[in-house]
Design an enzyme around this catalytic site. Sequence first.
Site, PDB file in Angstrom:
ATOM      1  N   GLU A 245      44.267  68.813  63.021  1.00  0.00           N
ATOM      2  CA  GLU A 245      44.421  70.173  62.846  1.00  0.00           C
ATOM      3  C   GLU A 245      43.580  71.050  64.114  1.00  0.00           C
ATOM      4  O   GLU A 245      42.746  71.892  63.631  1.00  0.00           O
ATOM      5  CB  GLU A 245      44.214  70.830  61.653  1.00  0.00           C
ATOM      6  CG  GLU A 245      45.001  70.220  60.594  1.00  0.00           C
ATOM      7  CD  GLU A 245      45.054  70.913  59.134  1.00  0.00           C
ATOM      8  OE1 GLU A 245      44.120  71.893  58.957  1.00  0.00           O
ATOM      9  OE2 GLU A 245      45.797  70.620  58.239  1.00  0.00           O
TER      10      GLU A 245
ATOM     11  N   GLU B 130      48.887  64.770  55.632  1.00  0.00           N
ATOM     12  CA  GLU B 130      48.160  65.268  54.581  1.00  0.00           C
ATOM     13  C   GLU B 130      49.458  66.243  53.917  1.00  0.00           C
ATOM     14  O   GLU B 130      50.117  67.002  54.466  1.00  0.00           O
ATOM     15  CB  GLU B 130      47.262  66.564  54.972  1.00  0.00           C
ATOM     16  CG  GLU B 130      45.798  65.967  55.435  1.00  0.00           C
ATOM     17  CD  GLU B 130      44.788  67.040  55.717  1.00  0.00           C
ATOM     18  OE1 GLU B 130      44.883  68.142  55.217  1.00  0.00           O
ATOM     19  OE2 GLU B 130      43.984  66.628  56.410  1.00  0.00           O
TER      20      GLU B 130
HETATM   21  C1  FCB Z   1      43.734  70.884  55.720  1.00  0.00           C
HETATM   22  C2  FCB Z   1      42.390  69.982  56.235  1.00  0.00           C
HETATM   23  C3  FCB Z   1      41.596  69.340  55.098  1.00  0.00           C
HETATM   24  C4  FCB Z   1      42.027  70.211  53.604  1.00  0.00           C
HETATM   25  C5  FCB Z   1      43.357  70.658  53.352  1.00  0.00           C
HETATM   26  C6  FCB Z   1      43.383  71.453  51.905  1.00  0.00           C
HETATM   27  O1  FCB Z   1      44.051  72.141  56.484  1.00  0.00           O
HETATM   28  O2  FCB Z   1      42.783  69.325  57.167  1.00  0.00           O
HETATM   29  O3  FCB Z   1      40.490  69.102  55.482  1.00  0.00           O
HETATM   30  O4  FCB Z   1      40.916  70.919  53.750  1.00  0.00           O
HETATM   31  O5  FCB Z   1      43.534  71.429  54.582  1.00  0.00           O
END
Ligand code: FCB
Length: 445
Positions: A162, A350
């Site tokens: 990110e 994620e």
């Molecule tokens: C993302 C991050 C991760 C975590 C989630 C909830 O933005 O990559 O580290 O904090 O959100």
Amino acid sequence: MFKKDFFWGTATASYQIEGAFNQDGRGLSVWDVFSRWPGKVRDGHNGDIACDHYNRYKEDVKLMKELGINAYRFSVSWSRVLPDGIGKVNEKGLDFYDRLVDELLKNNITPFMTLFHWDYPYELYRKGGWLNPDSPKWFLEYTKVLCDRLSDRVQYYMTLNEPQCFIGVGHKWGGHAPGLRLSDYDLLYAVHNTLLAHGESVKYIRENAKTKPHIGFAPCGIVAIPSTGNDVDAARRYMFDNSDIGRNAVWMDPVYLGKYPKEFGEQVGNLPKIDLDADLKTISQPLDFFGCNTYHGEIVTTDSSGNVITLRKPVGNTRTAINWHVTPEVLYWGPKLFYERYQKPVIMTENGMANCDTISFDGKCHDPQRIDYVHRHLLSLKKAAEEGVEVDGYFLWSLLDNFEWAEGYNERFGIIYVDYQTQKRTPKDSYYWYKSVIEANGENL
Ligand code: FCB
């Protein structure tokens, strides 16, 4: 249907779970320093101890094994391996990842290694961090250390997690470490150096890994949901037609298409001491998969002049504990439109939900909301796969409750409850539910 060798995983990140912040020679990261800055992290929390995963990784891998995942996404703490960010290697720190990888493989879990998930070495920050023209070389040096030591066993890599957040939130809006508010001009350098670091890293791994590498990165996948069937093009435009560093195109277009969005590219091209064409060649090293992190999205349409606009969510739309709207269609539209544009197999690196979890009288942790959230998102992903999007994996965030950055420990994202006083781990209902989904390869959804 999900493919037979689909990667069912969970994801974590070093600073959020490892703790052991000053054990065995680890150097400081910008998050160690930022979390001591009064008012920056809710309730003054920090990652000093976190889930103490550094000392409890065997117990955690055992829980992964029981869960049945065949892949685990973790990140390496740069300053644990190189306390000053460059220079002398901290063997004890590197050993930790060596042991973790062995433990995963022993349990038939494929390691997905993220090189950088926000915990930038403080010593490099003091040299100017991502603004320093040498910063891509520093990342290359770090890549070499990891690749030379682990690539005989690690085959899946993500360079950066990110960049929208660690550059956008960390360097533009100041809400994350290192807490800067740089000018737009400075940010051009920060973005460009970050992307160059990615490219240098990919190149090195591709040329030097001891086993066949599969390389990607894990940007935020910012997704727009078309309000009606006529708004698909509005969704495309929302997702890709802009030069906002908090969105997709500035990061993904140079990596996958070898060019910046027009306006942004012109500005970078005008910077002194930048050779844009040569740099874009480095940045656009071929990747093997399209990874992205997606939790929620916007609903879009166009106004009477044809401009893309976002719509308010319906009154009463469900939100998670961290206040994010629940919009499960993102896992359909995201993969579909990313695949259409970048033509790479999609891996959701994620996705998951913060919930107000507690341990009940019966000693268990019941989290039906999380089961519902993941269920709906997986159905969307499955639909995308059934319509021809190549989908290779899904990593649920997160294995454990952990340090949620500026929110501290107030938000629980895990499918395993962590009692931070005792470090006791209690698998939540969602853990058992996810186990059953993995066993059925998603056929029971
Ligand atoms: C993302 C991050 C991760 C975590 C989630 C909830 O933005 O990559 O580290 O904090 O959100």
